[in-house]
Structure formats: C-alpha cells, structure tokens
Design a protein around this motif. Structure first.
Motif, PDB file in Angstrom:
ATOM      1  N   GLY A  41     -22.659  12.325  -8.177  1.00 55.07           N
ATOM      2  CA  GLY A  41     -21.259  12.223  -7.788  1.00 55.07           C
ATOM      3  C   GLY A  41     -21.009  11.044  -6.871  1.00 55.07           C
ATOM      4  O   GLY A  41     -19.994  10.334  -6.998  1.00 55.07           O
ATOM      5  N   THR A  45     -18.655   7.881  -7.794  1.00 56.30           N
ATOM      6  CA  THR A  45     -17.547   7.507  -6.907  1.00 56.30           C
ATOM      7  C   THR A  45     -17.627   6.031  -6.523  1.00 56.30           C
ATOM      8  O   THR A  45     -16.626   5.305  -6.572  1.00 56.30           O
ATOM      9  N   ALA A 135     -12.240   8.265  -3.125  1.00 55.96           N
ATOM     10  CA  ALA A 135     -12.793   9.619  -2.971  1.00 55.96           C
ATOM     11  C   ALA A 135     -11.714  10.612  -2.549  1.00 55.96           C
ATOM     12  O   ALA A 135     -11.650  11.736  -3.065  1.00 55.96           O
ATOM     13  N   VAL A 139      -9.900  13.924  -4.805  1.00 56.25           N
ATOM     14  CA  VAL A 139      -9.770  15.309  -4.358  1.00 56.25           C
ATOM     15  C   VAL A 139      -8.305  15.728  -4.300  1.00 56.25           C
ATOM     16  O   VAL A 139      -7.961  16.876  -4.610  1.00 56.25           O
ATOM     17  N   ASN A 198     -17.660  19.177  -7.820  1.00 56.02           N
ATOM     18  CA  ASN A 198     -16.497  19.258  -6.934  1.00 56.02           C
ATOM     19  C   ASN A 198     -16.874  19.677  -5.520  1.00 56.02           C
ATOM     20  O   ASN A 198     -16.183  19.340  -4.555  1.00 56.02           O
ATOM     21  N   TYR A 201     -17.585  16.339  -4.057  1.00 55.84           N
ATOM     22  CA  TYR A 201     -16.382  15.517  -3.930  1.00 55.84           C
ATOM     23  C   TYR A 201     -15.484  16.020  -2.798  1.00 55.84           C
ATOM     24  O   TYR A 201     -14.960  15.228  -2.002  1.00 55.84           O
TER      25      TYR A 201
END
Length: 258
Positions: A41, A45, A135, A139, A198, A201
């Motif tokens: 992740g 990103t 980032a 979200v 997630n 994140y």
C-alpha cells in the motif's frame, strides 16, 4: 499444475493446519501479512501520487500485487484470503468456531501489521508533501458511502480469493506469482475495496499533518467496516461455489500433496 479438484483436496489440509495452529503463531503470521499488504500500500501510494485518473490506477495496480505475492510465497495469514475457509467449514472438515477464531486473530494481527508500517512510513518521512495529499484524498474518497464500499468489497475479495485459489494450482514459485498478479492488478485498477489494505491507508492518512479534514468515524465505518463485510461475502461466494462443485458429497479420506 494441480487441477481444481486437487486444489480442493489440498485446501482441506491447509484449512486444518490454519485452524489448529497455536493462537500466538497465527497472530505472528497475521502481523506479517498485515506488514506485507501495508508495504504494498505504501509503494502504491508513493508510486501513483504524481499521476491522476487511469494512469494512477494502472501504476498502483502494477505494484500493489507485491503484497499478496509476499503473503503467498513467504507464508503468512491474511484475513481476506482466509475467507476461503468457508468451503471446508461447510464440508465439516473444520468447525465454524475454529474458522471464526482464525478470522478474529488474523484480522487483529493484520491491523497490527498495518499500523506498524503506517508508523514507520509516516514518521520516517517516506511520504513527500504531494504523497501526503494523495494519501489523505484517497481516504476521504473511501469514507463517503457505506453501500458502495460494501459492494466494492465483495468484488475485491472475489478476485483475491480467486488469486489465492489460482496460486494453489501452481507447483512452482513463478507460477504462483503470475497467478496472483493479474487478479490483484484487476481489483486495484477497478477501485475495489480491500479491508486490510484500507487499514494501512486509513491509519497512515490520519498520522499525517494533513488529516484535519478527515472524519475518523466515517473512515472506519465506510472505509473499513463496509469493505470487511463485503470481503467476507465476496470470499464466501467463491468458497460456496467451490464447496458445491469440488467439496460437497465428495469428501476425500486423504489430502493430495500440493
């Protein structure tokens, strides 16, 4: 390669091994899986932050499979992949309580692993200012709608569980990597929701200095809970399909070597 019937036979042994493992060993392996997915992740990103639209999606999709490749090759416990335990549970090879215990320990371990990497990445200043913005924006988009996230979670884990199943078809490392790569690439490019990714994140975004506009409650509800439920449903659908095809009324006495 192992044929689908052989994969099903093999997975019975895999399921028994997973659910009979001492809890702290399961937790350690789960933390490792959380670390692997979080590292992927972080890579996605950073790699995709300088791009927008489909370009960003393609770049993230190209690098994110690293996470599941490490899970499969290095050996660890990932919640989303373990949704396949529904099949041997329905086949009465393992107990439902054993499956649920595994899920609980693995989910917690995955979360711990995700938090560890989020702390190291953010406070190690691996994120530039532009990456921080990317980032946080990611979200914010995940926090918007429970229903959409749930449906995307279903789609995501259909692909993840198919990737895990396909990896078990191969008898060599190269084949396993190739089997994992495209399904994971597909779910990232399509924007589907992976609950364990997630975790990273969300935690990484809230650790940044630009998190003031985010709502933690909505992020957890829509960005984590909804995908988690969706992941269980999606993985369960694949597991039920294979149960009906390769497990049900065809229970073997012995497992086939993988």
């Amino acid at each position: 390669m192992n044929q689908p019937r052989e994969i099903a036979l093999n997975y019975i042994g895999v399921a028994k091994a997973k659910t009979s493992l001492v809890w702290y060993k399961t937790l350690i392996l789960a933390v490792m899986a959380g670390v692997f997915i979080a590292l992927a992740g972080a890579l996605a990103t950073i790699a995709g932050s300088g791009f927008t639209g489909m370009q960003a999606s393609l770049i993230k999709g190209a690098v994110f499979p690293l996470g599941l490749i490490l899970v499969v090759i290095c050996g660890s416990e990932l919640f989303t992949g373990n949704c396949l335990l529904v099949a041997p549970t329905l086949n009465k090879d393992i107990k439902a309580t054993a499956m649920l215990k595994n899920w609980g320990i693995v989910y917690i371990g995955n979360f711990i692993g995700a938090i560890i990497i989020a702390v190291l990445v953010v406070y190690g200043q691996a994120y530039s200012d532009s990456v921080v913005i990317s980032a946080v924006d990611l979200v914010a988009k995940k926090s918007v709608n429970f229903g959409y996230a749930l449906l995307k979670g279903i789609l995501c884990n259909m692909l993840v569980c198919l990737a895990v199943w396909a990896a078990m078809a191969s008898k060599n490392v190269t084949g396993k990597i190739l089997a994992v790569y495209l399904p994971v690439f597909a779910f990232v490019v399509c924007g589907f929701e992976h609950s364990i990714a997630n975790m990273y994140y969300i935690m990484a975004a809230f650790m940044t200095s630009a998190s003031g506009g985010l709502n933690f409650g909505y992020a957890i509800l829509n960005g984590l809970l909804a995908p988690t439920i969706g992941n269980i449903i999606g993985g369960g659908l694949i597991a039920v399909a294979y149960f009906a095809t390769y497990f049900k009324q065809n229970k073997p006495k012995d497992s086939v070597e993988q």
